[in-house]
Design a protein around this motif. Sequence first.
Motif, short mmCIF file in Angstrom:
data_model
loop_
_atom_site.label_atom_id
_atom_site.label_comp_id
_atom_site.label_asym_id
_atom_site.label_seq_id
_atom_site.Cartn_x
_atom_site.Cartn_y
_atom_site.Cartn_z
N SER A 291 0.81 -1.22 0.00
CA SER A 291 0.00 0.00 0.00
C SER A 291 0.84 1.27 0.00
O SER A 291 0.35 2.34 -0.36
N SER A 292 2.10 1.15 0.41
CA SER A 292 2.96 2.34 0.46
C SER A 292 3.38 2.79 -0.93
O SER A 292 3.80 3.94 -1.12
N GLU A 293 3.30 1.88 -1.91
CA GLU A 293 3.70 2.13 -3.30
C GLU A 293 5.19 2.43 -3.43
O GLU A 293 5.63 2.97 -4.45
N LYS A 294 5.97 2.09 -2.41
CA LYS A 294 7.41 2.41 -2.44
C LYS A 294 8.23 1.15 -2.18
O LYS A 294 7.97 0.42 -1.23
N GLY A 295 9.24 0.91 -3.03
CA GLY A 295 10.16 -0.19 -2.82
C GLY A 295 9.50 -1.55 -2.94
O GLY A 295 8.28 -1.68 -2.98
N GLY A 296 10.32 -2.58 -3.00
CA GLY A 296 9.79 -3.94 -3.01
C GLY A 296 9.48 -4.46 -4.40
O GLY A 296 9.98 -3.98 -5.41
N ILE A 297 8.59 -5.44 -4.44
CA ILE A 297 8.28 -6.16 -5.67
C ILE A 297 7.32 -5.33 -6.53
O ILE A 297 6.36 -4.74 -6.02
N ASN A 298 7.55 -5.33 -7.84
CA ASN A 298 6.77 -4.49 -8.75
C ASN A 298 5.28 -4.78 -8.69
O ASN A 298 4.46 -3.85 -8.60
N TRP A 299 4.88 -6.07 -8.76
CA TRP A 299 3.45 -6.38 -8.79
C TRP A 299 2.75 -5.86 -7.54
O TRP A 299 1.61 -5.37 -7.62
N ALA A 300 3.44 -5.95 -6.39
CA ALA A 300 2.84 -5.52 -5.13
C ALA A 300 2.65 -4.01 -5.08
O ALA A 300 1.66 -3.51 -4.52
N ILE A 301 3.58 -3.28 -5.69
CA ILE A 301 3.48 -1.83 -5.75
C ILE A 301 2.33 -1.41 -6.67
O ILE A 301 1.54 -0.52 -6.34
N VAL A 302 2.23 -2.06 -7.83
CA VAL A 302 1.15 -1.75 -8.78
C VAL A 302 -0.22 -2.06 -8.18
O VAL A 302 -1.16 -1.27 -8.29
N LYS A 303 -0.32 -3.21 -7.52
CA LYS A 303 -1.57 -3.56 -6.85
C LYS A 303 -1.90 -2.55 -5.76
O LYS A 303 -3.06 -2.16 -5.56
N GLY A 304 -0.86 -2.12 -5.02
CA GLY A 304 -1.07 -1.14 -3.95
C GLY A 304 -1.59 0.18 -4.48
O GLY A 304 -2.50 0.79 -3.91
N LYS A 305 -1.01 0.64 -5.59
CA LYS A 305 -1.48 1.89 -6.21
C LYS A 305 -2.92 1.73 -6.69
O LYS A 305 -3.74 2.65 -6.54
#
Length: 223
Positions: free
Chosen positions: A122-136
């Motif tokens: 949910s932070s949209e910062k760092g980590g795995i790409n899919w998780a960031i996109v899902k979070g956004k």
Amino acid sequence: MEAKIRVIITGATGMVGEGVLYECLQNPKVEVILTISRKPTGYTHPKLKEIIHQDFLDFAAIENQLTGYNACYFCLGITSVGTAKEVYYKMTYTLTMHVAQTLSKLNQDMTFCYVSGAGTNSSEKGGINWAIVKGKTENDLMKLPFKQVFNFRPGIIKPTKGLKYTQGLYKAFMWLFPILKAINKNSFVTLKEMGLAMINTANSTAERKVVEVKDIIELSKES
């Protein structure tokens, strides 16, 4: 008196979408079901209507058929494995937001349920790409003028036996599910629980909520 659910389902030809569709077909709380997909679901039922539509980034031709619904169960998605980042972003964030923005404009009393995933960032910062996109995607869905938004984060999903699109998967991996559940029950949910939980969001008082595995299970038990 509780209002009947008039739902739009996307991704009904995939594992999650088919399972959710199946539960909606059986449930008396659901009055009308509209599926939007690129190919027929293979199901027929008096309360089911299908729209076959190829371009989910352009709903102009079908907008007039999308009014009068009070729920959307968005089960459409692709795997990030082997998918270029720009393609994954377009098919996960851009496509989802286009559909959601269209529906929020046409149906102000709508509850929107989005199938995200365990580990979403949910932070949209760092980590795995899919998780960031899902979070956004989750974050921006919550900003839309829906009546309610529920971001579902299932982990391991056990398919429902006998469904058209999951028969092979069910047979191949059925032996694994008891083992996986024993190892970590908090990451395990059945497709039936997913469908029932989505249906039961209609009774929820939450306006915006992230729904983890334990929440999905609890929500599925509500009458």
